[in-house]
Scaffold this motif. Sequence first.
Motif, PDB file in Angstrom:
ATOM      1  N   ALA A  18       1.054  -1.541  -0.074  1.00 37.54           N
ATOM      2  CA  ALA A  18       0.431  -0.021   0.267  1.00 37.54           C
ATOM      3  C   ALA A  18       0.777   1.376  -0.075  1.00 37.54           C
ATOM      4  O   ALA A  18       0.872   2.277  -0.587  1.00 37.54           O
ATOM      5  CB  ALA A  18      -0.449  -0.426   1.034  1.00 37.54           C
ATOM      6  N   LEU A  19       2.263   1.519   0.674  1.00 33.66           N
ATOM      7  CA  LEU A  19       3.331   2.337   0.560  1.00 33.66           C
ATOM      8  C   LEU A  19       3.416   2.507  -0.388  1.00 33.66           C
ATOM      9  O   LEU A  19       3.327   3.878  -1.091  1.00 33.66           O
ATOM     10  CB  LEU A  19       3.747   2.417   0.930  1.00 33.66           C
ATOM     11  N   ILE A  20       3.901   1.562  -1.403  1.00 35.13           N
ATOM     12  CA  ILE A  20       4.501   1.616  -2.761  1.00 35.13           C
ATOM     13  C   ILE A  20       3.411   2.408  -4.264  1.00 35.13           C
ATOM     14  O   ILE A  20       3.549   3.154  -4.374  1.00 35.13           O
ATOM     15  CB  ILE A  20       4.829   0.256  -3.675  1.00 35.13           C
ATOM     16  N   THR A  21       1.618   1.856  -3.464  1.00 39.03           N
ATOM     17  CA  THR A  21       0.849   2.330  -3.818  1.00 39.03           C
ATOM     18  C   THR A  21       0.524   3.615  -3.207  1.00 39.03           C
ATOM     19  O   THR A  21       0.104   4.410  -4.920  1.00 39.03           O
ATOM     20  CB  THR A  21      -0.604   1.520  -4.087  1.00 39.03           C
ATOM     21  N   LEU A  22       0.736   4.260  -2.491  1.00 40.59           N
ATOM     22  CA  LEU A  22       0.710   5.249  -2.318  1.00 40.59           C
ATOM     23  C   LEU A  22       1.720   6.475  -3.097  1.00 40.59           C
ATOM     24  O   LEU A  22       1.164   7.584  -2.912  1.00 40.59           O
ATOM     25  CB  LEU A  22       0.897   6.011  -1.324  1.00 40.59           C
ATOM     26  N   LEU A  27       2.895  11.119  -5.868  1.00 44.43           N
ATOM     27  CA  LEU A  27       3.922  11.641  -7.103  1.00 44.43           C
ATOM     28  C   LEU A  27       3.535  12.158  -7.702  1.00 44.43           C
ATOM     29  O   LEU A  27       3.938  13.066  -8.706  1.00 44.43           O
ATOM     30  CB  LEU A  27       5.385  10.558  -7.597  1.00 44.43           C
ATOM     31  N   SER A  28       2.756  11.152  -8.715  1.00 45.43           N
ATOM     32  CA  SER A  28       2.042  11.343  -9.986  1.00 45.43           C
ATOM     33  C   SER A  28       1.467  12.565  -9.613  1.00 45.43           C
ATOM     34  O   SER A  28       0.725  13.398 -11.245  1.00 45.43           O
ATOM     35  CB  SER A  28       1.674   9.728 -10.687  1.00 45.43           C
ATOM     36  N   VAL A  29       0.404  12.417  -8.581  1.00 49.34           N
ATOM     37  CA  VAL A  29      -0.748  13.515  -8.654  1.00 49.34           C
ATOM     38  C   VAL A  29       0.200  14.417  -8.240  1.00 49.34           C
ATOM     39  O   VAL A  29      -0.368  16.028  -9.072  1.00 49.34           O
ATOM     40  CB  VAL A  29      -1.448  13.473  -7.559  1.00 49.34           C
ATOM     41  N   PHE A  30       1.262  15.204  -8.114  1.00 46.27           N
ATOM     42  CA  PHE A  30       1.917  16.328  -7.341  1.00 46.27           C
ATOM     43  C   PHE A  30       2.466  16.430  -9.023  1.00 46.27           C
ATOM     44  O   PHE A  30       2.245  17.548  -9.593  1.00 46.27           O
ATOM     45  CB  PHE A  30       3.414  16.132  -6.545  1.00 46.27           C
ATOM     46  N   PHE A  31       3.145  15.956  -9.650  1.00 42.67           N
ATOM     47  CA  PHE A  31       3.905  16.100 -11.224  1.00 42.67           C
ATOM     48  C   PHE A  31       2.281  16.144 -12.235  1.00 42.67           C
ATOM     49  O   PHE A  31       2.957  17.702 -12.617  1.00 42.67           O
ATOM     50  CB  PHE A  31       4.713  15.003 -11.480  1.00 42.67           C
ATOM     51  N   SER A  96       1.777  10.693 -14.095  1.00 40.74           N
ATOM     52  CA  SER A  96       1.754  11.667 -14.717  1.00 40.74           C
ATOM     53  C   SER A  96       1.277  13.173 -15.443  1.00 40.74           C
ATOM     54  O   SER A  96       0.591  13.378 -15.208  1.00 40.74           O
ATOM     55  CB  SER A  96       3.359  12.853 -13.773  1.00 40.74           C
ATOM     56  N   LEU A  97       1.904  12.198 -16.835  1.00 40.22           N
ATOM     57  CA  LEU A  97       1.313  12.656 -18.128  1.00 40.22           C
ATOM     58  C   LEU A  97       0.067  12.287 -18.390  1.00 40.22           C
ATOM     59  O   LEU A  97      -0.935  12.855 -18.685  1.00 40.22           O
ATOM     60  CB  LEU A  97       2.695  11.810 -18.916  1.00 40.22           C
ATOM     61  N   ASN A  98      -0.620  11.129 -17.858  1.00 37.00           N
ATOM     62  CA  ASN A  98      -1.951  11.318 -17.986  1.00 37.00           C
ATOM     63  C   ASN A  98      -2.620  11.599 -16.879  1.00 37.00           C
ATOM     64  O   ASN A  98      -3.836  12.110 -17.381  1.00 37.00           O
ATOM     65  CB  ASN A  98      -2.056   8.961 -17.885  1.00 37.00           C
ATOM     66  N   SER A  99      -2.211  11.882 -16.243  1.00 37.05           N
ATOM     67  CA  SER A  99      -3.560  12.638 -15.022  1.00 37.05           C
ATOM     68  C   SER A  99      -3.369  13.677 -15.152  1.00 37.05           C
ATOM     69  O   SER A  99      -4.355  14.653 -15.176  1.00 37.05           O
ATOM     70  CB  SER A  99      -2.923  12.740 -13.299  1.00 37.05           C
ATOM     71  N   ALA A 100      -2.351  14.583 -16.058  1.00 39.81           N
ATOM     72  CA  ALA A 100      -1.878  16.422 -16.073  1.00 39.81           C
ATOM     73  C   ALA A 100      -3.481  15.797 -17.109  1.00 39.81           C
ATOM     74  O   ALA A 100      -4.017  17.095 -17.025  1.00 39.81           O
ATOM     75  CB  ALA A 100      -0.911  16.193 -17.012  1.00 39.81           C
ATOM     76  N   ASN A 155      -8.797   8.008  -8.453  1.00 40.60           N
ATOM     77  CA  ASN A 155      -8.757   7.282 -10.077  1.00 40.60           C
ATOM     78  C   ASN A 155      -7.706   7.143  -9.762  1.00 40.60           C
ATOM     79  O   ASN A 155      -7.597   5.394 -10.587  1.00 40.60           O
ATOM     80  CB  ASN A 155      -9.051   7.695 -10.657  1.00 40.60           C
ATOM     81  N   LEU A 156      -6.740   7.668  -9.673  1.00 41.75           N
ATOM     82  CA  LEU A 156      -5.293   7.332  -9.972  1.00 41.75           C
ATOM     83  C   LEU A 156      -4.582   6.343  -9.104  1.00 41.75           C
ATOM     84  O   LEU A 156      -4.401   5.601  -9.266  1.00 41.75           O
ATOM     85  CB  LEU A 156      -4.612   8.893  -9.772  1.00 41.75           C
TER      86      LEU A 156
END
Lengths: 218, 240
Positions: A18-22, A27-31, A96-100, A155-156
């Motif tokens: 779960a930590l890895i998932t988090l 990080l992806s939401v941040f970028f 990151s690219l996708n969520s952007a 979602n992410l």
Amino acid sequence: MLNYNEFVTALPFIAGGALITLKYTILSVFFGLILGTLLALAKMTSFPLVSWLSSAYTSLFRGTPLLVQLMLVYYAIPEFTGYKISAFEAGILAFSLNSAAYISEIIRAGIQAVDKGQMEAALSLGIKYRLTMQHIILPQAIKNILPALVNEVINLLKESSLISVLGEADLLRRANIVAAEKFIYFEPLIIAALLYYLMVMVLAWFASLLEKRMQRSD
Amino acid sequence: MISIEKLSKTFGNHQVLKDINLEIPLGQVVAIIGPSGSGKSTLLRCVNLLEIPTGGKITIENECITDPKCKVSSLREKVGMVFQHFHLFPHMTVKENVMYAPIKVKGISREEAGKHADELLKSVGLEDKADAYPSKLSGGQKQRAAIARTLAMEPKVLLFDEPTSALDPEMVKEVLDVIKNLAHTGITMLVVTHEMGFAREVADRVLFLDEGQIVEDGLPLNFFTQPKSTRAKQFLEKVL
């Protein structure tokens, strides 16, 4: 039926994922947030080429499966550049690219939902565009943006399970490892599902809290 | 002084303003009236470039604002605008609304801007609402706050775009009284309005617009008692 012993012994190992998932999600939401904000601003400029490029970006990333994007990043980048990209880098990059793409739409819609008169009033006072955005428009747009943004995080978080196909030991991958070692599927997968659900519920609770807070200041 | 030469504005195929020529001396109070869709608001919005004219020239105090070299933000410091729907910033208190532009645009200190804001709010009768958020104000109070916000920039020209049209009838007077107090204090005022009594009583000059043209331009008394054009006659019959 559920074997209690298997469940309890597998739990700590899988929960570690779960930590890895988090980590991937945060990080992806941040970028994604940084790139998404830039894309949203690009969509609203008066330069046709810039706004077209930004719309094309969104269209491409929303119009193709995330798994395909992930594999393209992971397998095609080494092929073209010779750089051996790690699963971690590929995952963060693709997510990151996708969520952007999604975040840029959330931000654009949020900004455009602010009454046009606000921009006109600010401009008519001689306030520069950048300050108007920063101090007048964005603080109001945040109300529309934040709840939708939390949904994107949810979602992410779920979609990040795709990283397991590249061998990263996230929640889902760890469940599969347990499954392969002990020839049981039900318990490890149920554990993974429960943990995903738990994290999503925490976020959803947070989202509804935010929404209520936002309404209160109306 | 404002001088407008051959101003035209087109939206798509629709020409909203046709060849407007106008000279407004310093300090004059001009009421702009006419049926809806006649181009009154568009004319006003061209003067601070919220609408970019399709053709023609606008000069304010010898500065040609339609020249591409003109700095739009410095023009807008000189020309204030009051909107039909107020457009107060909802996330700021009334006082913060009034202080924001002087601090951020003119670079005035917070202290000084605060003092000035207090004076302005007092002059529009809102000193007790300084720390309230706009959502707590009535329509009339919102518009008075919006006027104070515009005045805080000390504009030379004030544009009013139907300032009382969105108000409940009982609040029209309090806003008109504030506008009346500003008239003939040296500030040039262009007021798009449907308040004929106000136009007659306060304005130095009435412009009657119809279909994008200035059909009549004269003293309020002459316009209201002996309109020259049939269009103005028909309009006045309906509204008076």
